[in-house]
Design an enzyme around this catalytic site. Structure first.
Site, short mmCIF file in Angstrom:
data_model
loop_
_atom_site.label_atom_id
_atom_site.label_comp_id
_atom_site.label_asym_id
_atom_site.label_seq_id
_atom_site.Cartn_x
_atom_site.Cartn_y
_atom_site.Cartn_z
N ARG A 223 0.86 -1.19 0.00
CA ARG A 223 0.00 0.00 0.00
C ARG A 223 0.89 1.23 0.00
NH1 ARG A 223 -3.60 -2.49 -1.75
NH2 ARG A 223 -5.69 -2.84 -0.90
N HIS A 271 -1.32 -0.25 -9.98
CA HIS A 271 -2.05 -1.14 -9.07
C HIS A 271 -2.53 -2.41 -9.79
CE1 HIS A 271 -4.36 -1.19 -5.02
NE2 HIS A 271 -4.15 -2.43 -5.45
P1 NAP Z 1 -2.16 -10.73 5.41
O1 NAP Z 1 -2.27 -12.18 5.13
O2 NAP Z 1 -3.10 -10.10 6.37
O3 NAP Z 1 -0.65 -10.47 5.88
C1 NAP Z 1 -0.23 -9.27 6.42
C2 NAP Z 1 1.17 -9.46 6.97
O4 NAP Z 1 1.62 -8.20 7.48
C3 NAP Z 1 1.21 -10.44 8.13
O5 NAP Z 1 2.40 -11.20 8.10
C4 NAP Z 1 1.23 -9.51 9.35
O6 NAP Z 1 1.86 -10.05 10.49
C5 NAP Z 1 2.05 -8.37 8.83
N1 NAP Z 1 1.79 -7.17 9.62
C6 NAP Z 1 0.65 -6.48 9.76
N2 NAP Z 1 0.83 -5.45 10.59
C7 NAP Z 1 2.11 -5.49 10.99
C8 NAP Z 1 2.91 -4.71 11.86
N3 NAP Z 1 2.40 -3.66 12.50
N4 NAP Z 1 4.20 -5.05 12.02
C9 NAP Z 1 4.71 -6.12 11.39
N5 NAP Z 1 4.02 -6.91 10.55
C10 NAP Z 1 2.74 -6.60 10.36
O7 NAP Z 1 -2.28 -9.88 4.07
P2 NAP Z 1 -1.96 -10.36 2.57
O8 NAP Z 1 -3.10 -11.11 2.02
O9 NAP Z 1 -0.62 -10.99 2.56
O10 NAP Z 1 -1.90 -8.94 1.83
C11 NAP Z 1 -0.96 -7.96 2.21
C12 NAP Z 1 -1.34 -6.63 1.58
O11 NAP Z 1 -1.06 -6.66 0.18
C13 NAP Z 1 -2.81 -6.28 1.65
O12 NAP Z 1 -3.16 -5.73 2.89
C14 NAP Z 1 -2.95 -5.27 0.54
O13 NAP Z 1 -2.70 -3.98 1.08
C15 NAP Z 1 -1.82 -5.64 -0.44
N6 NAP Z 1 -2.31 -6.12 -1.74
C16 NAP Z 1 -1.94 -5.46 -2.86
C17 NAP Z 1 -2.37 -5.91 -4.10
C18 NAP Z 1 -1.93 -5.22 -5.36
O14 NAP Z 1 -2.41 -5.52 -6.45
N7 NAP Z 1 -0.98 -4.30 -5.31
C19 NAP Z 1 -3.19 -7.04 -4.19
C20 NAP Z 1 -3.54 -7.68 -3.03
C21 NAP Z 1 -3.11 -7.22 -1.80
P3 NAP Z 1 1.22 -11.30 11.27
O15 NAP Z 1 1.34 -12.45 10.32
O16 NAP Z 1 2.07 -11.47 12.45
O17 NAP Z 1 -0.20 -10.94 11.56
#
Ligand code: NAP
Length: 308
Positions: A223, A271
């Site tokens: 993001r 994006h």
């Molecule tokens: P997810 O499964 O919720 O994983 C988020 C990761 O971030 C987890 O490992 C979490 O730690 C870690 N995290 C969150 N807050 C943190 C903090 N304060 N300090 C350290 N680590 C932290 O999410 P995801 O499905 O992998 O997706 C990640 C992000 O990718 C989404 O939120 C979205 O913004 C982005 N995204 C972008 C696109 C694009 O096309 N560009 C597409 C899809 C998603 P824990 O495991 O310990 O909870």
């Protein structure tokens, strides 16, 4: 009959209608899917944060809001949303993100831009290191970060991952919590796959950029708000950071006059790192409705306190 309201962006209805209906049939659900219902009769809402629907108060019977996006920052704070909120986790998102990240990491690793820019006749062997000698740090080890880190480790890269809680990801040196600076120190390529929350905003700031290897590359498919933009531009201008490939921005579409567009060491992708694919996402939506109807817990529930 289960009443399912499609409340994604209206432009997405034509591409979602059939895959959702097919997935409901395959899951054995007697479900009616429409874009309009008496709110009091709706059982589930298939949702996207850019939907016109922003007030959930009238949906008194709704058992869950099923988000089509992985990111939920634009909906998680909505005070009218009292129903359980599930986010999208599916094969298509993971595979798409893995391909985008691996492709851009290899671009940097192999210095592909250098060879593209060379004149014909210049025969100057410049051999890249092997992947095991390239330090890549992935911030976020969730569904997308872990899938990406595993793929990079399978290619042999020296991968460090960092998350909020402790993780065990095969082939990846996993750090968490207070170890962020350790994870970033000396990194040659950094990949940001954190959600946008109050705790992650501006996480890649000037101090942390200064920890990276000189000339490091930054990849942000997470993001826009994860990066302090002024700090990144300053690090790019000084050469401290060699290149950034950015897929997400604080304001999207990225405004025409934003310095990222004109910067020679920035690649902007609009994006597209990983799009939700209707076919794979519809199966996840159908499975979650089936589980809910069967009294099983919903998959991929969002933690409102953590914001993701
Ligand atoms: P997810 O499964 O919720 O994983 C988020 C990761 O971030 C987890 O490992 C979490 O730690 C870690 N995290 C969150 N807050 C943190 C903090 N304060 N300090 C350290 N680590 C932290 O999410 P995801 O499905 O992998 O997706 C990640 C992000 O990718 C989404 O939120 C979205 O913004 C982005 N995204 C972008 C696109 C694009 O096309 N560009 C597409 C899809 C998603 P824990 O495991 O310990 O909870």
């Amino acid at each position: 009959m289960i009443n399912v309201l499609f409340a994604g962006h209206p432009s997405r209805w034509p591409i979602y209608q059939k895959p959702l209906q097919d997935a409901f049939a395959k899951a054995g659900l007697d479900a009616g899917l429409r874009t309009e219902f008496d709110p009091a009769l709706v059982d589930y809402i298939v949702y996207a944060p850019n939907s016109p629907l922003q007030d959930f108060t009238p949906y008194t019977r709704c058992k869950a809001v099923l988000n089509l996006w992985a990111g939920v920052e634009a909906i998680v704070g909505n005070q009218t949303l009292t129903q359980p909120l599930a986010r999208m986790v599916d094969f298509g998102l993971k595979q798409g993100m893995t391909e985008w990240v691996v492709g851009h990491v290899l671009r940097y690793h192999l210095d592909i831009d250098y060879f593209l820019a060379r004149q014909s006749g210049e025969w100057e062997p410049k051999v890249p290191p092997l992947s095991r000698d390239r330090k890549v740090t992935v911030l976020g080890l969730g569904e997308l970060g872990a899938a990406t880190a595993v793929a990079l480790a399978a290619l042999g890269f020296d991968v460090i991952g960092w998350s909020r809680s402790a993780k065990d990801v095969p082939g990846v040196r996993c750090l968490h919590g207070d170890d962020l600076d350790t994870a970033l120190t000396g990194a040659e390529i950094v990949v940001l796959l954190l959600p946008k929350t109050p705790a992650t905003e501006d996480i890649l700031n000037a101090d942390r950029l200064a920890l990276l290897a000189p000339g490091a590359a930054v990849l942000n498919p997470g993001r826009g708000a994860l990066i302090d933009d002024d700090a990144l531009l300053s690090a790019l201008n000084s050469g401290r950071v060699g290149h950034a490939t950015l897929d997400v921005f604080r304001v999207e579409p990225l405004p025409d006059d934003h310095p990222y567009w004109a910067h020679p060491n920035v690649t902007v992708t609009p994006h597209i790192a990983s799009e939700t694919r209707p076919e794979t996402a519809s199966e996840v939506i159908a499975e979650n409705i089936r589980r809910s109807e069967a009294g099983e817990g919903l998959l991929y529930l969002v933690d409102r306190n953590l914001g993701y």
